[in-house]
Scaffold this motif. Structure first.
Motif, PDB file in Angstrom:
ATOM      1  N   LEU A   1      -4.741   4.798   6.289  1.00 32.19           N
ATOM      2  CA  LEU A   1      -3.318   4.910   5.975  1.00 32.19           C
ATOM      3  C   LEU A   1      -2.460   3.941   6.774  1.00 32.19           C
ATOM      4  CD1 LEU A   1      -1.081   6.505   4.459  1.00 32.19           C
ATOM      5  CD2 LEU A   1      -1.013   8.055   6.431  1.00 32.19           C
ATOM      6  N   HIS A   2      -2.792   3.728   8.036  1.00 30.33           N
ATOM      7  CA  HIS A   2      -1.970   2.878   8.895  1.00 30.33           C
ATOM      8  C   HIS A   2      -2.540   1.469   9.054  1.00 30.33           C
ATOM      9  CE1 HIS A   2      -0.355   6.836  10.765  1.00 30.33           C
ATOM     10  NE2 HIS A   2       0.364   6.469   9.728  1.00 30.33           N
ATOM     11  N   ASP A   3      -3.509   1.130   8.226  1.00 29.68           N
ATOM     12  CA  ASP A   3      -4.044  -0.228   8.249  1.00 29.68           C
ATOM     13  C   ASP A   3      -3.079  -1.198   7.589  1.00 29.68           C
ATOM     14  OD1 ASP A   3      -6.242   0.834   9.376  1.00 29.68           O
ATOM     15  OD2 ASP A   3      -7.677   0.087   7.899  1.00 29.68           O
ATOM     16  N   ALA A   4      -3.114  -2.432   8.026  1.00 27.47           N
ATOM     17  CA  ALA A   4      -2.291  -3.463   7.393  1.00 27.47           C
ATOM     18  C   ALA A   4      -2.699  -3.665   5.941  1.00 27.47           C
ATOM     19  CB  ALA A   4      -2.401  -4.775   8.172  1.00 27.47           C
ATOM     20  N   GLU A   5      -3.966  -3.379   5.617  1.00 27.93           N
ATOM     21  CA  GLU A   5      -4.472  -3.607   4.259  1.00 27.93           C
ATOM     22  C   GLU A   5      -4.315  -2.383   3.355  1.00 27.93           C
ATOM     23  OE1 GLU A   5      -6.485  -3.853   6.992  1.00 27.93           O
ATOM     24  OE2 GLU A   5      -6.205  -6.024   7.320  1.00 27.93           O
ATOM     25  N   PHE A   6      -3.695  -1.305   3.856  1.00 28.88           N
ATOM     26  CA  PHE A   6      -3.598  -0.085   3.057  1.00 28.88           C
ATOM     27  C   PHE A   6      -2.940  -0.348   1.709  1.00 28.88           C
ATOM     28  CE2 PHE A   6      -1.027   3.562   1.683  1.00 28.88           C
ATOM     29  CZ  PHE A   6      -2.026   4.486   1.468  1.00 28.88           C
ATOM     30  N   HIS A   7      -1.805  -0.996   1.713  1.00 29.12           N
ATOM     31  CA  HIS A   7      -1.100  -1.280   0.457  1.00 29.12           C
ATOM     32  C   HIS A   7      -1.887  -2.277  -0.388  1.00 29.12           C
ATOM     33  CE1 HIS A   7       2.679  -3.054  -1.691  1.00 29.12           C
ATOM     34  NE2 HIS A   7       1.967  -2.298  -2.477  1.00 29.12           N
ATOM     35  N   GLY A   8      -2.388  -3.322   0.249  1.00 25.50           N
ATOM     36  CA  GLY A   8      -3.095  -4.359  -0.495  1.00 25.50           C
ATOM     37  C   GLY A   8      -4.315  -3.834  -1.231  1.00 25.50           C
ATOM     38  N   ARG A   9      -5.048  -2.910  -0.636  1.00 25.41           N
ATOM     39  CA  ARG A   9      -6.245  -2.354  -1.277  1.00 25.41           C
ATOM     40  C   ARG A   9      -5.888  -1.527  -2.510  1.00 25.41           C
ATOM     41  NH1 ARG A   9      -9.888   1.048   2.355  1.00 25.41           N
ATOM     42  NH2 ARG A   9     -11.406   0.613   0.711  1.00 25.41           N
ATOM     43  N   ARG A  10      -4.620  -1.097  -2.588  1.00 24.37           N
ATOM     44  CA  ARG A  10      -4.188  -0.239  -3.691  1.00 24.37           C
ATOM     45  C   ARG A  10      -2.987  -0.837  -4.422  1.00 24.37           C
ATOM     46  NH1 ARG A  10      -5.686   2.160   0.843  1.00 24.37           N
ATOM     47  NH2 ARG A  10      -6.970   4.063   0.831  1.00 24.37           N
ATOM     48  N   SER A  11      -2.837  -2.144  -4.342  1.00 20.66           N
ATOM     49  CA  SER A  11      -1.616  -2.785  -4.846  1.00 20.66           C
ATOM     50  C   SER A  11      -1.369  -2.485  -6.323  1.00 20.66           C
ATOM     51  CB  SER A  11      -1.670  -4.298  -4.607  1.00 20.66           C
ATOM     52  OG  SER A  11      -2.821  -4.862  -5.212  1.00 20.66           O
ATOM     53  N   GLU A  12      -2.418  -2.524  -7.127  1.00 22.45           N
ATOM     54  CA  GLU A  12      -2.234  -2.257  -8.556  1.00 22.45           C
ATOM     55  C   GLU A  12      -1.835  -0.808  -8.795  1.00 22.45           C
ATOM     56  OE1 GLU A  12      -5.542  -3.443 -10.903  1.00 22.45           O
ATOM     57  OE2 GLU A  12      -5.495  -5.535 -10.245  1.00 22.45           O
ATOM     58  N   LEU A  13      -2.429   0.108  -8.041  1.00 21.96           N
ATOM     59  CA  LEU A  13      -2.103   1.522  -8.196  1.00 21.96           C
ATOM     60  C   LEU A  13      -0.655   1.788  -7.801  1.00 21.96           C
ATOM     61  CD1 LEU A  13      -5.364   3.086  -6.708  1.00 21.96           C
ATOM     62  CD2 LEU A  13      -4.709   2.991  -9.115  1.00 21.96           C
ATOM     63  N   PHE A  14      -0.238   1.217  -6.677  1.00 20.77           N
ATOM     64  CA  PHE A  14       1.149   1.415  -6.245  1.00 20.77           C
ATOM     65  C   PHE A  14       2.124   0.729  -7.194  1.00 20.77           C
ATOM     66  CE2 PHE A  14      -0.522   2.559  -1.963  1.00 20.77           C
ATOM     67  CZ  PHE A  14       0.164   3.753  -1.823  1.00 20.77           C
ATOM     68  N   ALA A  15       1.740  -0.419  -7.739  1.00 17.04           N
ATOM     69  CA  ALA A  15       2.613  -1.106  -8.693  1.00 17.04           C
ATOM     70  C   ALA A  15       2.863  -0.236  -9.922  1.00 17.04           C
ATOM     71  CB  ALA A  15       2.005  -2.446  -9.098  1.00 17.04           C
ATOM     72  N   ARG A  16       1.815   0.452 -10.379  1.00 15.78           N
ATOM     73  CA  ARG A  16       1.988   1.348 -11.536  1.00 15.78           C
ATOM     74  C   ARG A  16       2.884   2.534 -11.179  1.00 15.78           C
ATOM     75  NH1 ARG A  16      -3.561   0.149 -12.832  1.00 15.78           N
ATOM     76  NH2 ARG A  16      -4.318   2.080 -11.882  1.00 15.78           N
ATOM     77  N   CYS A  17       2.702   3.053  -9.983  1.00 15.09           N
ATOM     78  CA  CYS A  17       3.535   4.183  -9.572  1.00 15.09           C
ATOM     79  C   CYS A  17       5.002   3.772  -9.455  1.00 15.09           C
ATOM     80  CB  CYS A  17       3.047   4.731  -8.231  1.00 15.09           C
ATOM     81  SG  CYS A  17       1.419   5.523  -8.276  1.00 15.09           S
ATOM     82  N   LEU A  18       5.259   2.671  -8.769  1.00 15.65           N
ATOM     83  CA  LEU A  18       6.649   2.225  -8.586  1.00 15.65           C
ATOM     84  C   LEU A  18       7.238   1.714  -9.893  1.00 15.65           C
ATOM     85  CD1 LEU A  18       6.556   0.459  -5.091  1.00 15.65           C
ATOM     86  CD2 LEU A  18       6.903   2.865  -5.651  1.00 15.65           C
ATOM     87  N   GLY A  19       6.385   1.260 -10.793  1.00 15.14           N
ATOM     88  CA  GLY A  19       6.868   0.812 -12.093  1.00 15.14           C
ATOM     89  C   GLY A  19       7.559   1.922 -12.871  1.00 15.14           C
ATOM     90  N   GLN A  20       7.222   3.176 -12.567  1.00 16.61           N
ATOM     91  CA  GLN A  20       7.873   4.298 -13.237  1.00 16.61           C
ATOM     92  C   GLN A  20       9.350   4.408 -12.870  1.00 16.61           C
ATOM     93  OE1 GLN A  20       5.377   7.998 -13.336  1.00 16.61           O
ATOM     94  NE2 GLN A  20       3.968   6.741 -12.111  1.00 16.61           N
TER      95      GLN A  20
END
Length: 547
Positions: free
Chosen positions: A411-430
């Motif tokens: 969760l607190h890794d620098a790569e946390f967002h990057g590893r899930r970038s597509e998933l978060f993009a879909r969530c924020l796209g809502q």
């Protein structure tokens, strides 16, 4: 894996066996001969013997009186002990120190047994111990201390082995077997995440050794052992396991902070460069500055400024660099312009001080209309957690490795967002297409009460949620959520104390409250500056109590 019902008197035994099965399935290649033999032999023992062993494993300490191991479902303690003694998993003739003896025996038993050696046998138990300690008696088995004593002292010889098994299962040693009970009682409930073959915290046998060593170093730090000694232990530990490296960095950062408090600048300067903690670089600069190494401090600060890792570094460097330039004789540097934030000076009746400054302002603002909530960090974090639930709990390799995790391990890794970038993009796209309200409401119901690193269930009522969804523009939510993802550890705190909604007008404002003599913290300043720069309505309210 399901926690066995506490209605079954052997619930703890079933849970322990589930852990062994889990470990054997997922970590068989990491187990040594002793651990493999234990798992195999454990299944073959009588139920009463297995249950008694687990009872001892789950209790504090390793020394027990049989009379204190009386459990209705187990029956005869002596009969249950017999197979354990035969296997050497427990022993009844261990040498005991005086201190251990005094922890286990009653005062009357000690006074009678040591009557010939005590000058004052009627003294308090602590004084009896002091009298005997003066004799400098070496450890010896109970029957040599007190021949003919009514019962033996049982020593559990498997605690270290069981700690290693617990480490393999939980990935840490701060969680224990009570997690099963809390889960069964419904006090703690967790998201059920699919586990892959890669979902392991520890990947090779040496990882177990490093994890145990790091835990021991943390305990030494808590016990007040000399920092130099603890640092020496940590510096000898090496691993390519990202999970262990994060733990090592966090522990080194704590040691650096302790060194600063002691004014040991050389040790702090030795520690901080070895830590990858998000604040380690800034603390390194600060120690160089406090030890009056101006040139080195300026050089490191300038290097960080060329590529800051987070907003915390940007904020700190804005103060440090001009100060260091002055120390080096450079020209005066212009002060960084402060963000334009609406300030409110509020005088309130002194009797409201008993409520606390935030609640007093909440009551005052509510009298002027609108709905005022004391939310601090809870609201925006909760909305983010509900909208992005699938991304946060995505079963990525290595993110989850046991059923009692409230958050992904990275969760607190620098790569946390990057590893899930597509998933978060879909969530924020809502937030762009308007479907976010439906998703948040759905998760508010379907995930109710599940452990989450973001959702504050005890604060987020349905009323608060609905007002937020009506009044908070999706563009504002998106800006806050994107900032949160930039640095979760630093940006999940510091949000304004109060939020005021006017549902009829679909508008809101946030209010940071400060009482007399209180000032804004750095994390609060960063959020206020962000809100002011992105058009989010925020005010700072300074409270004065009427005389």
């Amino acid at each position: 894996m399901i926690a066995h019902s506490v209605d079954d008197p052997f619930y703890y035994l079933h849970n322990f066996q589930q852990v062994l099965d889990w470990i054997e399935l997922r970590y068989a290649d990491l187990l040594d001969d002793q651990e493999q033999a234990f798992i195999s032999q454990f299944r073959q023992q009588p139920q009463a013997a297995r249950a008694l062993l687990v009872r001892m494993v789950m209790r504090k300490g390793q020394l027990f009186r049989p009379s204190k191991l009386d459990y209705a479902e187990i029956g005869s303690t002596q009969a249950a002990l017999a197979p354990l003694l035969a296997l050497g998993w427990v022993v009844d003739d261990s040498p005991l120190s005086l201190e251990q003896l005094f922890q286990l025996l009653r005062k009357d038993e000690l006074a009678q047994g040591f009557a010939e050696r005590l000058e004052r046998p009627r003294a308090a138990k602590g004084e009896l111990l002091a009298q005997l300690q003066a004799l400098e008696l070496p450890p010896q088995p109970l029957q040599q201390w007190l021949p003919g004593f009514a019962e033996p002292i049982i020593e559990l010889r498997l605690q270290a082995l069981c700690d290693r098994l617990r480490l393999l299962f939980f990935g840490n040693l701060y969680q224990d077997w009570s997690e099963f009970v809390l889960a069964d009682l419904g006090l703690l409930r967790y998201e059920q995440v699919a586990f892959s073959a890669d979902s392991r915290a520890l990947r090779q046998r040496s990882d177990i050794d490093v994890a145990l060593a790091l835990h021991q170093c943390a305990e030494l730090l808590e016990q007040g052992v000399a920092l130099e000694q603890v640092v020496g232990h940590i510096e000898c530990l090496d691993s390519d396991n990202p999970w262990l490296l994060r733990r090592r960095s966090r522990l080194l950062y704590q040691l650096g902070q302790h060194s600063e408090r002691l004014g040991d600048w050389p040790l702090a300067l030795r520690i901080y460069p070895r830590s990858q903690h998000p604040q380690a670089r800034i603390r390194h600069v600060r120690v160089l500055e406090r030890s009056e190494q101006w040139a080195q401090a300026f050089e490191l600060a300038s290097q960080i400024a060329r590529q800051p890792a987070n907003s915390l570094e940007v904020q700190a460097l804005a103060r440090m660099l001009p100060r260091l330039q002055r120390k080096l004789g450079g020209p005066p540097q212009p002060r960084r312009a402060k963000p334009q934030v609406s300030l409110v000076e509020l005088q309130l009746p002194a009797e409201l001080a008993a409520l606390g400054v935030e609640q007093a302002v909440q009551l005052h603002l509510g009298q002027g209309g609108g709905q005022v909530h004391y939310v601090e960090n809870s609201l925006f974090n909760s909305l983010f957690g509900l909208l992005c639930w699938e991304a946060i709990f995505a079963p990525l390799p290595g993110a989850f490795f046991h059923p009692f995790q409230s958050a992904p391990q990275d969760l607190h890794d620098a790569e946390f967002h990057g590893r899930r970038s597509e998933l978060f993009a879909r969530c924020l796209g809502q937030l762009d297409d308007g479907s976010y309200r439906q998703t948040i409401r759905r998760h508010f119901v379907s995930k109710q009460g599940l452990q989450s690193p973001f959702v504050y269930w005890q604060v987020l009522s349905e009323e608060l949620l609905e007002q937020a969804l009506i009044c908070l523009p999706p563009a504002h939510l998106k800006s806050c959520f994107e900032r949160l993802l930039e640095d979760i550890q630093a940006n999940r705190s510091g949000m304004p104390d109060l939020i005021q909604f006017w549902p009829e007008q679909q508008r809101y404002r946030m209010v940071e409250v400060k009482g007399p003599g209180d000032r804004l913290q750095d994390s609060q300043l960063r959020w206020i500056e962000f809100c002011a720069g992105h058009g989010l309505p925020v005010e700072v309210c300074h409270v004065h109590w009427a005389p």
